[in-house]
Each structure stands twice: as C-alpha cells, then as structure tokens.
Design an enzyme around this catalytic site. Structure first.
Site, PDB file in Angstrom:
ATOM      1  N   ASN A 394       0.961  -1.438  -0.066  1.00 18.42           N
ATOM      2  CA  ASN A 394      -0.051   0.101  -0.033  1.00 18.42           C
ATOM      3  C   ASN A 394       0.976   1.255   0.071  1.00 18.42           C
ATOM      4  OD1 ASN A 394      -3.163  -0.805   0.491  1.00 18.42           O
ATOM      5  ND2 ASN A 394      -1.881  -2.244   1.689  1.00 18.42           N
ATOM      6  N   GLU A 511     -10.952  -9.130  -1.851  1.00 19.12           N
ATOM      7  CA  GLU A 511     -10.446  -9.109  -0.201  1.00 19.12           C
ATOM      8  C   GLU A 511     -11.370  -9.467   0.759  1.00 19.12           C
ATOM      9  OE1 GLU A 511      -8.199  -5.815   1.019  1.00 19.12           O
ATOM     10  OE2 GLU A 511      -9.637  -4.576   0.082  1.00 19.12           O
TER      11      GLU A 511
END
Length: 683
Positions: A394, A511
């Site tokens: 990320n 996810e």
C-alpha cells in the site's frame, strides 16, 4: 552552496524561532529556539520530526505551500508583486511537537537573498504566549481560537476559585469530508454551510462560549447538564441540513472534574481524539473522552516519538497474506502488511499506528521501510531459485507529498536486480478524491515504468465509477464490506463489478474472503483472485512458506501468470454453456464451468467438474487421439472458434472452442457445448 554552519551561528543570535528554507521548501538551516519550539532535544530530532521540510512543520489541516500562504496574506493588502513578496507576510498555523503537544504558532515570512541565493526566512512564536482577546472569526462571527481559549481559561480559574469547576463540558465538532464538499460545490457554498452550522450552534447553545477553531472545526464550552442530548440534537440538525451529501458532523466531548488539573488546550486535544475515534461511524453523533481514549492518546504520542526507533531496531515486521488464483487454487501473489511489535506496548494493531503516521505526515518513514523489505524478500526468493511470488504493498496518499514514491521503488529495484512487475502498487479509492491531480500523474508514471497499479478498497468510497473513468488501473481489489453482509444484493453488486471490470480490461481480486460459500460464488462469476482468512491470515514470510506447503498452495510461474491474466478478462457470466480448460500440450484439464455447462453435463450423467476430468483421463486411445487433435487445431486457429462433434455415452455433443491465451506448451481454451441429442429429442 552549504550555508548551514555560518547561518546557524547567525540565527542563534536572533530572538525567536527562525528557520531558513530553500525554494523547494526544504530546510536549509534552523536555530535552537525553533527546534525547542517543537519540543525537540536536538536539531537532528527536529529534522527527523519534520522530514526536513516546511510541510512537515505544519499540521495537515493547515498545510499549504509557502507560496499559497504568502499569496493569501499578500492578497489581503493588495495585488501580488515581487516587491510585496519581499516584504513580511503574516502566517498562522498549528504544529504538533515531538511529544504530541499541539501548539498554535504565528509569525512572519519573507524572501531573503543570502550569498546570492533566494531563501524563505520564517520567524515563529507560540501564539498562546500572547492571546488576542479581540479575535473573532470573520466568516461566522463566532469567537476565534485565541479568544475562546482565553475566555475558557478565565472561566476555569473562576470556577475553581468558587469550587464549582466541572459544571461545563468542552465539545469539539468536526465536519468529515468538508474538503470534498468545497471541491464539489465551491468555496461560496462551503462558506454558507459554515455560517449555517454557526447558526445551529448558537440556537442549540445560547449564552455558551462558541468558536470556529479552523476551517471545519468548531468548539463549544457548554453546561454539563443534559449536554449529551443537546449535542446530539445539534449534530442531527446539522446533518439534516447536509442530507444527501457525503459530509457530516461528529462531536467529541470532554467532561471535567474538580480533582483533575488539565488545561483547556489539552482538553481540546482530548475532545478531538474522542471525535476522531468515530469519524468513520456516520451513525454516531458524539463520543465522550474516556480512560480508554486517554490510553490511545498515550499510544499515539508514543508512535509519533518512536517511529524512527521502531524502523531502525526492527520492531516493525513485514507480514504477508496469500493471494490465490481462483481458476487453479495456486498462489498468485501476496500482500505486504506492516506489524509493530513494541518492547513497551507489545503488539500494536495497524489501526493504532498507520492512521497516526498519516495524520502526522510520518507515514513515509513506514512505507519506505515496507518497500525496502519487499525488495529484499523478492531478492531472497531469486537467490534461493524459487518461483518469484509478486508482492503488493500500500502507498498512502501522503507519500505523494512526502517523497518521490517512484524514485524510492526504482532504487529498490536497481539495488536488488528485480523485475519491475513483481512489485504491485496499491492505492486506496479515497486517495483518488483527496489528491486527484498529483495521484493521476503518479499512476501514469508508475504504469509507464512497468509497475502494475491496483485500486484498493474499491467500493468503499463514494465516487468509484468516476475513479474508474478518470484513472487507469491494472487490477481492482473489491472491498471486503461487500462480503461482510453476504446476501443476494451483495452478490448482484459484486457480479456487476466483476463484469464491468472485465469489459474495460481490468483484473479483479476480492479481499476479505472467509468462507467456502464466498469462494465458490466468486469463482462462479469469474473473479480472478481471492485474498482473506479462508486462505490464510497475514503472517511472517517463513510461516507463509510453511502454511502454503501445508495447504498445497503452489506458486504459479511468471509465464503462467501472464497466461492466466490474459484469459482472466474473459467474461464467463453468460447464458450459453461455457467451460475453461488448461492444455499443457499433452493433457486437457477442465478448470472451470458455468451453471449452464453443468446442466448439460448433468444431462449426460456427469455430476461434476471432477467427474468430467475423470472421463477425459479414462478415454480410450481413439477418442483421446481425436480430442488431442481437436485441441491442437483450436490452438493453431487462435483466436477463431473451431467446432467438433463428440459421442459420449450415446449422446452427440457439439463443442465450439477457441484459445483465450497461451504460450508454447501451455494454453487456456474456452469451450461452448450443445447437446445435439437432447435438441433432436425435443423436436
């Protein structure tokens, strides 16, 4: 030219906190009074705290470039000219010190020529040292922060003298997403919104101390009796005015007791902490500061003060969570996630340190470390002659302001000799809204240099379709919230998202997958990859290797990944019976079939995909040779469809197939099937 030594000798002779800044806003030199203003023990500690830049000196909500702040100041006194820029301009903003204390500072800035080079000279003082009791907010006519703190402190002193301290509570009001509101509707409508909020506050708390602290923050010192219900009514009324918008008001409440000794400024920080703790809970009107929040504030201050130590000493460990290919059940990648094991606080949850680091503009320290560790881990895989398992990580929106993210990644790639496409960059959807132009440019740079870019938490924001329209992504990570309530509505939404993504050439990953039911559904609609506790929690790399070995999660090769990726854009959601088969040049293996295909197979007495593959393996030599020849013909005629009729248990089945993707020795075919015998019987 290096001015540091001579300049700091001079600056230390000057009264007040002084810093010289380069044109790019990086710090040239600083005097002792400045780093003490930030509660630092040394110049280096100050530079680490601020990232050696002006942006790092300012609280995020007050942060603008020096040029913008000066231009705004100059505009108030006339047109912008070089002469005016050379004069002193007044600045006012908030800072957070090394120990977590919030200070309101003010001062002057001007351009100076030093040894032939233009610099910014900034002089700051603590604004609380000299409250200005006449200050009011020009827009709302409420008190300004100086006057509010002054009046509140006076009331505190008087109440303590009379033995009635604790009769009031401090309420901190914050508008979530107000920057988005201004961006959508313009500053004039935003100003009108703030004036209406001020009116609601006056009506709700007559004869109370009220202030507008900054752009979207209000303060109120109100009687403690029935305070919570009154605050809730005010919040609900404001949110009613904003109905239909994605901007809403929250409040944090700080009660006082006669036994404690806390300043109004500290109480304000604590009420802010209470308010911030519920900013993602739209349905909650307020939160009361508690001992639990006090402990969280202590952790927050600890994180701010010890992030450098945590990185240097390895207290932060990189965990990896497996990403699995739905078509094969093989390991397709892993996501890198930071975990903090602290010698004082033990295990710190990600939500205890990541939001803090973002808010304090320190997140780049963590993300640099994560990127470096990802590079080293990939290098270790290569040195061990293992299949390279791509790693995604990320990137915070703040990283784009605090560092050159591409240069950091490129440095890691060069240092470790890595293929660029084995590092995947994840950017959250909310970042797109908050820093659009900068991130748009960076996404194009990432992709132009060979790095896949993924849109993380797709569907969690309020502009998902606009994001897909305006930005170019390689993969969508569908937000786990869609799976949290797994009902018919969520299924339809996810199906639509997957179909849309395939139509515009974007791969899909879901996810938060936790159950077999979710896995089977996502597989049935053609979602290409899955991530979640069903396949494994985040864990250290060595544990992940053992976990994958135990679960028989074999890593796919880079070549297989390219083939699966190309075939993954095929939309399997259709009325006609469709199956996907893997072909290694010797054997065929059915890896997927849709519901319509299953019905045809059931009609000929084959109950499952496993049974289909058993039939293929048990074919006699004649039929095996015919199927092999057909598969080779399909491969040669790519991308055209090729038809063939097969006889199976007395039934004639017509198959029309084409190759979706492949390289020599491995192909993926799509096959449509029709039961000709059944069709003839129905005539």
């Amino acid at each position: 030219m290096d001015f540091t030594n001579v300049s700091e000798d001079v600056l230390n002779l000057m009264p007040g906190a002084v810093v010289l800044l380069h044109a790019d806003e990086s710090i040239c030199c600083v005097n002792e009074a400045m780093w003490k203003l930030y509660d630092c023990q040394s110049k280096q500690e100050f530079l680490n705290l601020t990232g050696s830049s002006f942006r790092g000196m300012v609280m995020p909500e007050d942060c603008q470039s020096i040029g913008m702040m000066v231009e705004k100041s100059v505009h108030q006194s006339g047109s912008v000219t070089e002469e005016r820029l050379a004069n002193y301009s007044y600045l006012f903003f908030c800072i957070r010190t090394k120990i977590g204390r919030i200070r309101h500072v003010e001062g002057s800035i001007r351009r100076v020529c030093f040894h032939g080079k233009w610099l910014w000279s900034l002089l700051l003082v603590d604004a609380h040292v000299r409250f200005r009791a006449v200050e009011h907010d020009a827009l709302t006519t409420l008190m300004g922060r100086h006057l509010f703190f002054s009046k509140a402190s006076e009331r505190e002193a008087a109440d303590r003298a009379e033995g009635i301290f604790g009769r009031d509570v401090l309420a901190y009001f914050n508008l979530t997403n107000f920057k988005h509101y201004n961006a959508m509707y313009g500053a004039e409508r935003g100003d009108d919104c703030l004036r209406r909020i001020a009116t609601v506050l006056r009506e709700g708390f007559p004869d109370s101390l009220l202030a507008r602290m900054s752009a979207d923050i209000f303060l109120a010192l109100i009687p403690a009796d029935d305070a919570q219900s009154r605050i809730e009514k005010v919040v609900q009324k404001v949110n009613g005015l904003l109905a239909g918008e994605h901007t809403y008001l929250h409040a944090g409440i700080r009660y006082f007791s006669a036994q404690e000794n806390v300043s109004i400024s500290m109480a304000c920080d604590q009420a802010k902490a209470a308010c911030d703790s519920i900013k993602r809970e739209r349905g909650r009107a307020y939160c009361v500061f508690s001992e639990h929040l006090r402990q969280e504030l202590a952790v927050r201050s600890y994180v701010i003060a010890h992030i450098d130590e945590a990185v240097e000493n390895g207290y932060i460990e990189i965990y990896y969570q497996p990403v699995v290919r739905t078509l094969t059940g093989n390991l397709a990648g892993m996501e890198a996630l930071a975990r903090w094991h602290d010698p004082v606080y033990g295990f710190l949850r990600p939500n205890q340190f990541i939001p803090v680091l973002e808010e304090e503009r320190l997140i780049d320290k963590l993300d640099r470390y994560v990127i470096r560790e990802c590079g080293r881990q990939l290098r270790r895989q290569m040195d061990a002659h293992q299949s390279i398992v791509p790693i995604s990580f990320n990137v915070s929106r703040m990283d784009f302001q605090l560092m050159d993210v591409l240069s950091e990644i490129e440095s890691v790639v060069r240092e470790n000799g890595l293929p660029r496409d084995c590092l995947r960059i994840e950017i959250t959807e909310t970042a797109m809204v908050q820093d659009r132009n900068r991130i748009l440019e960076m996404i194009d740079r990432f992709r132009g240099n060979g790095y896949p870019v993924w849109l993380d938490d797709f569907g969690s924001g309020y502009s998902s379709l606009n994001v897909l329209k305006d930005y170019h992504f390689d993969e969508l990570k569908i937000d786990m919230e869609f799976l949290r309530v797994f009902n018919d509505t969520s299924r339809k939404i996810i199906t639509s998202v997957v179909m849309m993504a395939k139509a515009i050439g974007i791969h899909t990953l879901a996810e938060g997958v936790e159950t077999r039911e979710q896995v089977e559904f996502l597989r049935s609609i053609g979602c290409e990859k899955l991530q979640g506790y069903y396949y494994g929690r985040p864990m250290p790399y060595d544990e992940l290797v053992a976990h994958c070995r135990e679960r028989h999660l074999c890593a796919e090769t880079r070549q297989e990944e390219r083939i699966y990726g190309e075939a993954g854009l095929f939309n399997v959601i259709r009325v006609s019976p469709v199956a996907l088969s893997l072909d290694d040049g010797k054997e065929l293996y059915m890896a997927y079939e849709n519901d319509a295909y299953q019905k045809v197979m059931m009609a000929v007495g084959i109950s499952s995909r496993r049974a289909v593959n058993q039939v293929i393996c048990s074919l006699d030599d004649v039929r095996r040779h015919k199927m092999r020849a057909y598969a080779d013909r399909v491969t040669r005629n790519r991308p055209c469809k090729v038809s063939e009729t097969f006889l199976l248990d007395g039934r004639r089945l017509r198959v029309r197939a084409k190759t979706l993707a492949g390289l020599p020795g491995f192909h993926i075919h799509m096959a449509e099937i029709v039961d000709l015998t059944r069709d003839a019987d129905s005539i």
